[in-house]
Design a protein around this motif. Structure first.
Motif, PDB file in Angstrom:
ATOM      1  N   LYS A  35      -7.388  18.058  36.772  1.00 30.77           N
ATOM      2  CA  LYS A  35      -6.325  17.134  36.368  1.00 30.77           C
ATOM      3  C   LYS A  35      -4.978  17.856  36.283  1.00 30.77           C
ATOM      4  O   LYS A  35      -3.951  17.366  36.775  1.00 30.77           O
ATOM      5  CB  LYS A  35      -6.666  16.525  34.999  1.00 30.77           C
ATOM      6  CG  LYS A  35      -7.768  15.493  35.020  1.00 30.77           C
ATOM      7  CD  LYS A  35      -7.227  14.130  35.401  1.00 30.77           C
ATOM      8  CE  LYS A  35      -8.243  13.038  35.106  1.00 30.77           C
ATOM      9  NZ  LYS A  35      -7.732  11.705  35.485  1.00 30.77           N
ATOM     10  N   GLY A  89      -3.635  18.869  39.589  1.00 35.68           N
ATOM     11  CA  GLY A  89      -3.084  17.696  40.252  1.00 35.68           C
ATOM     12  C   GLY A  89      -1.661  17.416  39.802  1.00 35.68           C
ATOM     13  O   GLY A  89      -0.796  17.086  40.617  1.00 35.68           O
ATOM     14  N   ARG A  90      -1.405  17.565  38.508  1.00 32.13           N
ATOM     15  CA  ARG A  90      -0.052  17.350  37.990  1.00 32.13           C
ATOM     16  C   ARG A  90       0.902  18.417  38.520  1.00 32.13           C
ATOM     17  O   ARG A  90       2.035  18.119  38.932  1.00 32.13           O
ATOM     18  CB  ARG A  90      -0.065  17.383  36.451  1.00 32.13           C
ATOM     19  CG  ARG A  90      -0.855  16.268  35.817  1.00 32.13           C
ATOM     20  CD  ARG A  90      -0.186  14.924  36.023  1.00 32.13           C
ATOM     21  NE  ARG A  90      -0.902  13.850  35.356  1.00 32.13           N
ATOM     22  CZ  ARG A  90      -0.543  12.570  35.392  1.00 32.13           C
ATOM     23  NH1 ARG A  90       0.528  12.208  36.075  1.00 32.13           N
ATOM     24  NH2 ARG A  90      -1.252  11.652  34.775  1.00 32.13           N
ATOM     25  N   ASN A 137     -10.000  10.546  39.343  1.00 28.55           N
ATOM     26  CA  ASN A 137      -9.637   9.336  38.594  1.00 28.55           C
ATOM     27  C   ASN A 137     -10.516   8.135  38.941  1.00 28.55           C
ATOM     28  O   ASN A 137     -10.190   7.003  38.609  1.00 28.55           O
ATOM     29  CB  ASN A 137      -8.167   8.982  38.871  1.00 28.55           C
ATOM     30  CG  ASN A 137      -7.897   8.679  40.337  1.00 28.55           C
ATOM     31  OD1 ASN A 137      -8.781   8.845  41.180  1.00 28.55           O
ATOM     32  ND2 ASN A 137      -6.679   8.260  40.644  1.00 28.55           N
ATOM     33  N   ARG A 189      -0.063  15.633  42.846  1.00 28.88           N
ATOM     34  CA  ARG A 189      -1.099  14.831  43.492  1.00 28.88           C
ATOM     35  C   ARG A 189      -2.018  14.279  42.413  1.00 28.88           C
ATOM     36  O   ARG A 189      -1.958  14.689  41.253  1.00 28.88           O
ATOM     37  CB  ARG A 189      -1.892  15.678  44.492  1.00 28.88           C
ATOM     38  CG  ARG A 189      -2.583  16.877  43.849  1.00 28.88           C
ATOM     39  CD  ARG A 189      -3.439  17.638  44.840  1.00 28.88           C
ATOM     40  NE  ARG A 189      -4.006  18.841  44.262  1.00 28.88           N
ATOM     41  CZ  ARG A 189      -5.069  18.891  43.470  1.00 28.88           C
ATOM     42  NH1 ARG A 189      -5.681  17.757  43.130  1.00 28.88           N
ATOM     43  NH2 ARG A 189      -5.523  20.028  43.000  1.00 28.88           N
ATOM     44  N   TYR A 190      -2.895  13.368  42.800  1.00 28.21           N
ATOM     45  CA  TYR A 190      -3.845  12.804  41.855  1.00 28.21           C
ATOM     46  C   TYR A 190      -4.982  13.795  41.594  1.00 28.21           C
ATOM     47  O   TYR A 190      -5.452  14.478  42.504  1.00 28.21           O
ATOM     48  CB  TYR A 190      -4.457  11.506  42.396  1.00 28.21           C
ATOM     49  CG  TYR A 190      -3.520  10.339  42.319  1.00 28.21           C
ATOM     50  CD1 TYR A 190      -3.164   9.801  41.087  1.00 28.21           C
ATOM     51  CD2 TYR A 190      -2.995   9.755  43.468  1.00 28.21           C
ATOM     52  CE1 TYR A 190      -2.307   8.722  41.008  1.00 28.21           C
ATOM     53  CE2 TYR A 190      -2.144   8.673  43.410  1.00 28.21           C
ATOM     54  CZ  TYR A 190      -1.798   8.163  42.172  1.00 28.21           C
ATOM     55  OH  TYR A 190      -0.952   7.100  42.095  1.00 28.21           O
TER      56      TYR A 190
END
Length: 331
Positions: A36, A39-40, A48, A44-45
């Motif tokens: 997570k 991704g931040r 999820n 990007r994601y």
């Protein structure tokens, strides 16, 4: 005598069970946290789709790895190939027996310390157990009968043995100031102030060496995906592949706990219970390790060894001398 022994045994088993359950659960969700956060950082994601906010991703990954076929390469040393992944996880979990999670509590008229085993030589036992983890990398790479795995193992062994030395030396000023090798005594010695205030150099060296011992970027030389295909665990699959990563993430939690014990005052803190304070302090190190992974490139191998032997070692030795001189001057 018999009743006291039985009660002590029951308490010991409960302590071990609770610590293992908490550590393994945190390790599983540390993987989710890392994905997570990366991704931040990388815009990007992260995961999820499995459960709300991806909270069941760790469970899905576990099921996926359980269902994967466990392959053994032709020509591999079967026994060593099978046992190598578990060595790092076992030795890392064993060190948690030394970590004090709080002070004493009173339960059914008995005083129960929130530590599994408070040894007088706890620091030495930690260093001894952590050195055994090197065999996991060495045997995993050698037993695979693969040149890529063997190169990764040789890199990993050289790196881990080298960085164990400045890591060990960084702890010398800590137990000089505490006057004990017991982790509980070291925490108690920080009742007035955490040691990081007076030993920032030791804390910085310990953190850098923790990165190297965990084989995390920028010290992920033993894996080197773009040159060694995954390094020492290239030939592993299924749950044995997962054990290497489980050991890595448990190692991250362990170094967070030791960083808290040696430099951040351990479980000590106002208002909140001791175990809660310890968990908060432990979380700092994995967060920094993930942040480092998302922002720094891999070091070149000769730079990595140069940094250990020509930078960290002299600084660690000089810090010991300065600490001794200051303690002698102050009386």
């Amino acid at each position: 005598m018999g009743a006291d022994f039985l009660l002590g045994l029951i308490v010991l088993v409960i302590k071990c069970g609770v610590v293992m359950m908490v550590v393994m659960t945190i390790a599983a969700y540390l993987v989710l946290f890392e994905r997570k956060l990366l991704g931040r950082i990388q815009l990007r994601y992260g995961p999820n789709r499995v459960g709300p906010y991806g909270l069941l991703q760790s469970l899905a990954d576990g099921v996926k790895l359980l269902l994967k076929e466990d392959l053994i390469p032709e020509g591999a040393d079967t026994i060593l190939f099978l046992i190598a992944p578990g060595l790092l996880t076992f030795t890392t979990l064993a060190v948690f027996a030394l970590v004090p999670f709080g002070g004493n509590i009173h339960l059914f008229g008995h005083t129960v310390p929130l530590v599994i085993s408070d040894m007088d030589i706890g620091v030495l036992v930690f260093l001894a157990l952590s050195s055994i983890g090197v065999y996991s990398v060495a045997l995993g790479g050698w037993a695979s009968n693969s040149k890529f795995s063997l190169i990764g193992a040789v890199r990993g062994v050289a790196q881990m043995i080298s960085y164990e030395l400045p890591l060990s030396l960084s702890l010398v000023p800590v137990f000089m100031m505490a006057g004990s090798l017991s982790l509980t005594d070291i925490v108690n010695a920080q009742s007035s102030y955490p040691f990081i205030v007076v030993q920032p150099v030791s804390a910085a060296i310990f953190f850098i060496c923790s990165l190297a011992e965990s084989k995390r970027i920028p010290f992920d030389i033993p894996e080197g995906e773009n040159e060694l295909q995954a390094g020492f665990h290239t030939e592993y699959s299924g749950m044995r592949f997962a054990l290497f990563f489980l050991g890595e993430y448990v190692n991250m939690i362990l170094f967070g706990a030791l960083m808290a014990v040696f430099f951040l005052g351990g479980w000590r803190g106002p208002l909140l219970p001791g175990p809660i304070w310890l968990l908060i302090k432990i979380a700092i190190v994995p967060f920094l390790l993930v942040w480092t992974r998302g922002t720094m490139p891999r070091m070149r191998y000769d730079h990595l060894m140069h940094f250990c032997w020509k930078v960290l070692m002299p600084i660690a030795l000089a810090n010991i001398v300065v600490t001794g001189a200051v303690m002698a001057a102050l009386g």
